[in-house]
Motif scaffolding. Structure first.
Motif, short mmCIF file in Angstrom:
data_model
loop_
_atom_site.label_atom_id
_atom_site.label_comp_id
_atom_site.label_asym_id
_atom_site.label_seq_id
_atom_site.Cartn_x
_atom_site.Cartn_y
_atom_site.Cartn_z
N ALA A 147 0.83 -1.21 0.00
CA ALA A 147 0.00 0.00 0.00
C ALA A 147 0.86 1.26 0.00
O ALA A 147 0.55 2.24 -0.69
N ALA A 148 1.95 1.24 0.77
CA ALA A 148 2.84 2.40 0.81
C ALA A 148 3.50 2.63 -0.54
O ALA A 148 3.69 3.78 -0.97
N VAL A 149 3.85 1.55 -1.24
CA VAL A 149 4.46 1.69 -2.56
C VAL A 149 3.44 2.22 -3.57
O VAL A 149 3.78 3.05 -4.42
N ARG A 150 2.20 1.79 -3.47
CA ARG A 150 1.18 2.28 -4.40
C ARG A 150 0.95 3.78 -4.26
O ARG A 150 0.58 4.44 -5.23
N ARG A 151 1.18 4.31 -3.07
CA ARG A 151 0.98 5.75 -2.88
C ARG A 151 2.04 6.59 -3.56
O ARG A 151 1.81 7.77 -3.85
N ILE A 152 3.21 6.05 -3.82
CA ILE A 152 4.29 6.83 -4.43
C ILE A 152 4.58 6.40 -5.86
O ILE A 152 5.42 7.01 -6.52
N ALA A 153 3.90 5.34 -6.34
CA ALA A 153 4.14 4.85 -7.70
C ALA A 153 2.87 5.01 -8.52
O ALA A 153 1.76 4.70 -8.07
N ALA A 154 3.03 5.53 -9.73
CA ALA A 154 1.90 5.74 -10.63
C ALA A 154 2.11 4.93 -11.90
O ALA A 154 3.24 4.76 -12.37
#
Length: 336
Positions: free
Chosen positions: A77-84
């Motif tokens: 979830a944390a990675v999804r917040r910074i990756a588009a």
């Protein structure tokens, strides 16, 4: 346009195994923030799954990776917040029924509601619209998409865009959230040589602003950090003067000189089959031959009557049948 700090991408023995076997395996990478990373390989070799796993959209089953310090697969979830994601077919396709302006407004609206700060929703409507319009202009400039050059300007339908124009539009929408990692799939699909050069120039410019870029392609440029789904042919140093050098990687007697040892960025696909597994054991049993079967039959004659049936064989078969029946019963109970 603001320049976010890019995400460092690291992985060690990163892999994903599905119901039909390994999708990718043994991935290793250490890329600094603001790098241009190219996942190179043929279609169907696990490129898209690796992209989704590194952006927190697919859970790996082996090893680990770190995206800007967030460890995968635990902190997806944390990675999804910074990756588009840019364009990934089947995941976030552009809506062909919308115009370019509508697609951009929809992207800005979704970002403001789900990714933006809550206080932004409390601003007056006119201010929100002005901010959204300014942001759209920024990302369009960064993606190199000039709406005035389109056949009908901003009212051009998405379905009427050229392939490179669609790539630029998907990049612009992805940049609305100022991601630290931007990922695109099939970057060079259906592009001419000139368009491919322009596409890579676009990604280089984004990486130069600080955003780490991860792109799936069939052929990586020389200046990119290349992750390959399979080793290149010229990388086999075993016997350069031998006439049958291209066939050397297929020989089982030289596993230590496999091409991935010299250029080991990613190892999966055919290289994963070289690992010993249950299939190899099964093949060994098949190759045992009739002599082994005869020996097994003689050993099974435990009752001394010479017929080779062995009393304990019957007991074992009965026991296996009973256990199998219990397993079936448990399965039926679980379904009920």
């Amino acid at each position: 346009m603001d320049s976010p700090h890019g995400a460092a991408v690291k992985a060690e023995d990163f892999g994903l195994k599905g119901p039909r076997g390994w999708v990718f395996r043994g991935v290793g990478i250490d890329a600094a923030p603001g790098s241009l990373i190219a996942v190179e390989g043929p279609s169907g070799s696990g490129r898209t799954c690796l992209l989704l796993a590194l952006t927190g959209r697919m859970k790996a089953t082996q090893g680990h990776a770190e995206i800007d310090g967030h460890r995968l697969p635990k902190r997806m979830a944390a990675v999804r917040r910074i990756a588009a994601l840019g364009h990934v077919p089947g995941v976030n396709d552009l809506d062909q029924a919308l115009t370019v302006a509508e697609q951009l407004r929809e992207g800005a609206l979704l970002h403001r509601r789900y990714d933006g700060p809550v206080r932004a929703l409390l601003r007056p409507r006119a201010e929100r619209r002005a901010r959204a319009a300014a942001r759209i202009d920024e990302v369009l400039a960064a993606a190199g998409l000039d709406l005035d050059t389109l056949p009908k300007g901003a009212r051009t339908s998405v379905r009427d865009l050229e392939r490179l124009e669609a790539v630029r539009l998907s990049v612009a929408i992805a940049l609305l959230g100022s991601p630290r990692l931007l990922a695109l799939d099939d970057l060079d699909l259906k592009l001419s040589d000139t368009e491919r050069t322009e596409a890579w120039a676009l990604l280089r410019s984004i990486a130069a602003r600080g955003t780490t870029v991860l792109a799936v392609c069939s052929e990586a440029p020389a200046d990119a950090v290349a992750l390959r789904t399979s080793p290149k042919e010229p990388d086999a140093p075993d016997a350069p003067d031998a006439p049958d050098a291209p066939d050397a990687p297929d020989a089982p007697e030289a596993p230590g000189t496999a091409p991935q040892a010299a250029d080991r960025k990613i190892t999966w696909g055919s290289s994963a089959k070289s690992a010993p597994d249950a299939d190899a054991a099964a093949d060994a049993d098949v190759d045992a031959g009739p002599d082994t079967e005869a020996a097994a039959e003689n050993d099974s004659d435990t009752d001394g009557d010479g017929d080779g049936d062995g009393d304990r064989d019957t007991d074992t078969d009965t026991e296996n049948d009973d256990t199998k029946g219990e397993d079936d019963a448990l399965s039926e109970a679980g379904r009920a």
